[in-house]
Every structure is written in C-alpha cells, then in structure tokens.
Write a protein that holds these residues in place. Structure first.
Motif, PDB file in Angstrom:
ATOM      1  N   MET A 130       0.840  -1.188   0.000  1.00  0.00           N
ATOM      2  CA  MET A 130       0.000   0.000   0.000  1.00  0.00           C
ATOM      3  C   MET A 130       0.879   1.243   0.000  1.00  0.00           C
ATOM      4  N   ASP A 131       0.728   2.091  -0.981  1.00  0.00           N
ATOM      5  CA  ASP A 131       1.561   3.281  -1.125  1.00  0.00           C
ATOM      6  C   ASP A 131       0.927   4.433  -0.365  1.00  0.00           C
ATOM      7  N   GLU A 187      -6.566  -1.766   4.089  1.00  0.00           N
ATOM      8  CA  GLU A 187      -6.543  -2.720   2.977  1.00  0.00           C
ATOM      9  C   GLU A 187      -7.950  -3.148   2.587  1.00  0.00           C
ATOM     10  N   GLU A 188      -8.847  -3.195   3.557  1.00  0.00           N
ATOM     11  CA  GLU A 188     -10.231  -3.595   3.294  1.00  0.00           C
ATOM     12  C   GLU A 188     -11.108  -2.426   2.835  1.00  0.00           C
ATOM     13  N   GLY A 189     -10.502  -1.236   2.704  1.00  0.00           N
ATOM     14  CA  GLY A 189     -11.238  -0.072   2.213  1.00  0.00           C
ATOM     15  C   GLY A 189     -12.137   0.578   3.247  1.00  0.00           C
ATOM     16  N   LYS A 190     -11.838   0.424   4.538  1.00  0.00           N
ATOM     17  CA  LYS A 190     -12.684   0.965   5.580  1.00  0.00           C
ATOM     18  C   LYS A 190     -12.275   2.359   6.048  1.00  0.00           C
ATOM     19  N   GLY A 191     -11.182   2.896   5.507  1.00  0.00           N
ATOM     20  CA  GLY A 191     -10.758   4.238   5.905  1.00  0.00           C
ATOM     21  C   GLY A 191     -11.682   5.299   5.350  1.00  0.00           C
ATOM     22  N   GLN A 192     -11.848   6.379   6.102  1.00  0.00           N
ATOM     23  CA  GLN A 192     -12.657   7.512   5.674  1.00  0.00           C
ATOM     24  C   GLN A 192     -11.795   8.760   5.584  1.00  0.00           C
ATOM     25  N   GLY A 193     -12.358   9.822   5.019  1.00  0.00           N
ATOM     26  CA  GLY A 193     -11.636  11.087   4.952  1.00  0.00           C
ATOM     27  C   GLY A 193     -10.391  10.969   4.106  1.00  0.00           C
TER      28      GLY A 193
END
Length: 316
Positions: free
Chosen positions: A1-2, A307-313
């Motif tokens: 992940m970059d 990695e699972e795409g759960k980050g926000q903002g």
C-alpha cells in the motif's frame, strides 16, 4: 500500500532507571491524519510525545519524520521546526500581543540579533511579513478581534487558539497536542475540537486537488468521546497487555494495544454520542481494563482496515 507517511516510530522503548515506561512502540502516521492517542494515566503518552519532539530520545528504537515531497524520512536527533507541539499549559509570552506571539517563531527562525541590528531596513520588511502571516493565521482560527490583545486579556480558549497558531505558522510536518483542551470548560473544549475538524476539512480540500494535506496532528487526550470525534483514527497505548504470553519475565512497559479507524465528522456536523458507544467500549476493554490482558495485535488492525477499504476522509 503506497501511503505518504509523515511519522514512523519503530521499536520505541523507554525507561527511567529500573522503571520501564514504553516497550516496542510501533506507530506510522499518514500525511493529513488526525490521530487520537489514548491510554491509562502514567502509561507513557507524554513520554512518547517527547520522543517524537526530540527532547527525550528513546532508549531503544527510532523516530523518523518525512517532509512533504521528500523520498526519505529523517531520524529525529533533537527538536526541530518540522514538529510543533502545544501543551495544556499555554506557552505564550505575557508581554507580547497575540499577533506578536504568533510571529515570534518566524523571527527566531529567519533572523538573528546581528542581522536585525545591522540590516534594519531588511528586518523591518520581514517584520511586516511576519505580522501579516500571524494575522492571517489568527483570522483562520477565528481570532481576528484578538490580534492586539495580550494573554491576560484573553480567555483560556483564546489563549489555546493562539498557541495552536503559534505552532502552525512554522508549518510543521506534524503538530503534537498534549492534552491541549484538558483545562477548558466543556463549551470551549467543543469549540476547539471543531477547530481541529476545520483543519481536517482543509486536508480533504487539498486531497481533492491532488495536493499534500497541510495538517497532520497527533493529539493526546484522556476523553474518549473527544478522541473518536476529532480523530480519523484512535490509537490506544497501555501497560495492560499479555506480556507474559510474549515470553517476557517482568512488565516491560506500555505498548500499542489498540489501533483502529474512527468516523470522520465535518465541522458543522453534530456529535452523535450513540455512534461512539461501540468504539468507546472496545477502547475501554482493550486499553484500560487491567483484567483483560490481550496480545497487542488483537485490536491493532488499522492497516488491515485500510486494505479492506474501511478508511474515511483522507484515508479513503
């Protein structure tokens, strides 16, 4: 992940004589994040901040900070302008106005006593620039009417805003806040929490233009609602973890036992404490409960969440 990392703490351990405070603390912070750091009293949160600032280097491990646009992170060897810090107690000069206090760091950074004396005309021009920049920051933090007030003429909340402006005007790569709102009343505290959300909103606008977010913040707080509200991520530091299961014979100190994404709020969005309940309980159980000794990796799943795409903002 970059990811564009600003701060890297690797294997940070610290002790004072026989007293072990921090053990193998690993923490990476992405540019534009507001990370809330929580933990039991005496677990070493302020010690970790001082290691990052550079006033108390770790006994083991390393702390590195990376400038925007740079390819590599540089090891922290001492205090530097790439890190700003605001404490609970205001660090303002009582004999300077708000504007003069905020401009003071630029004066020390860009001039010398000899330069000011021998090159007075150049210094006078620089002084105007510094005061104009200070005024701009104070206006950003909603202190336009207080630029010429002295600290004794300001409320506690106003003085803390000036201290934040004093740190931000130096354009640090990361701003460290050590219990900055702890001595303030609830209404003033909420006002300053929204100040941080305004900075985060600027980060989101910068990201939408494919520009580096200008503000990265690590805030130490003892108030869990505040931690979840202002941060896009909460990190729990605790001495309560299963160090025996890790093969250690005596308590080694606090380490990261919790690291998860938090919901992202807009500055004008009302706080919904009902949405905090589950995460508050997770933090209490993993970080503050001396009876619940878990391996640290159990609740430190932040990078897996990304990695699972759960980050926000800025983490989206």
């Amino acid at each position: 992940m970059d990811r564009d990392l600003v701060l890297e703490c690797r294997g940070v351990s610290h002790w004072f004589g026989p007293k072990r405070v921090l053990y193998d603390v690993n923490l990476q912070i992405i540019r534009g994040e507001i990370v809330s750091l929580v933990g039991p009293s005496g677990c070493g949160k302020s010690t970790l901040l001082r290691a990052i600032v550079g006033t108390h280097p770790p006994c083991e491990g390393s702390v590195k900070v990376k400038e925007a646009g740079s390819e590599r992170a540089l090891a922290v060897r001492g205090p530097g302008r790439d890190r700003g810090i605001v404490y609970q107690q205001y660090s303002l000069f009582p004999f300077l106005t708000a504007r003069q206090n905020v401009a003071f760091g630029l004066k020390l950074d860009q001039t010398s006593v000899a330069g000011r004396l021998l090159g007075f005309s150049k210094w006078r021009g620089l002084r105007r620039e510094h005061l104009a920049a200070a005024t701009s920051f104070l206006e950003k933090l909603k202190l336009a009417d207080a630029v010429d007030l002295y600290p004794a003429q300001m409320s506690g909340g106003m003085r803390q805003r000036v201290a934040v402006a004093q740190a931000l005007i130096m354009k640090p790569e990361i701003l460290l806040l050590d219990e900055p709102f702890g001595a303030l009343d609830e209404a003033t505290r909420e006002e300053l929490q929204r100040l941080l959300l305004n900075l985060y909103a600027e980060n989101l606008e910068a990201r939408s233009r494919n520009e580096p977010p200008p503000y990265t913040v690590l805030i130490v707080t003892h108030e869990l609602n505040e931690a979840i509200f202002v941060g896009d991520r909460v990190v729990g530091l605790s001495q309560y973890w299963d160090w025996k299961g890790a093969g250690l014979e005596e308590p080694p100190g606090a380490t990261v036992v919790y690291d998860r994404c938090a919901p992202v709020y807009r500055p004008d969005e009302p706080r919904n404490f009902d949405t905090f309940v589950k995460q508050r309980e997770e933090i209490r159980e993993s970080t503050f409960d001396a009876r619940n000794l878990q391996p640290p990796e159990g609740s430190a799943v932040f990078w897996k969440q990304l990695e699972e795409g759960k980050g926000q903002g800025v983490l989206a």
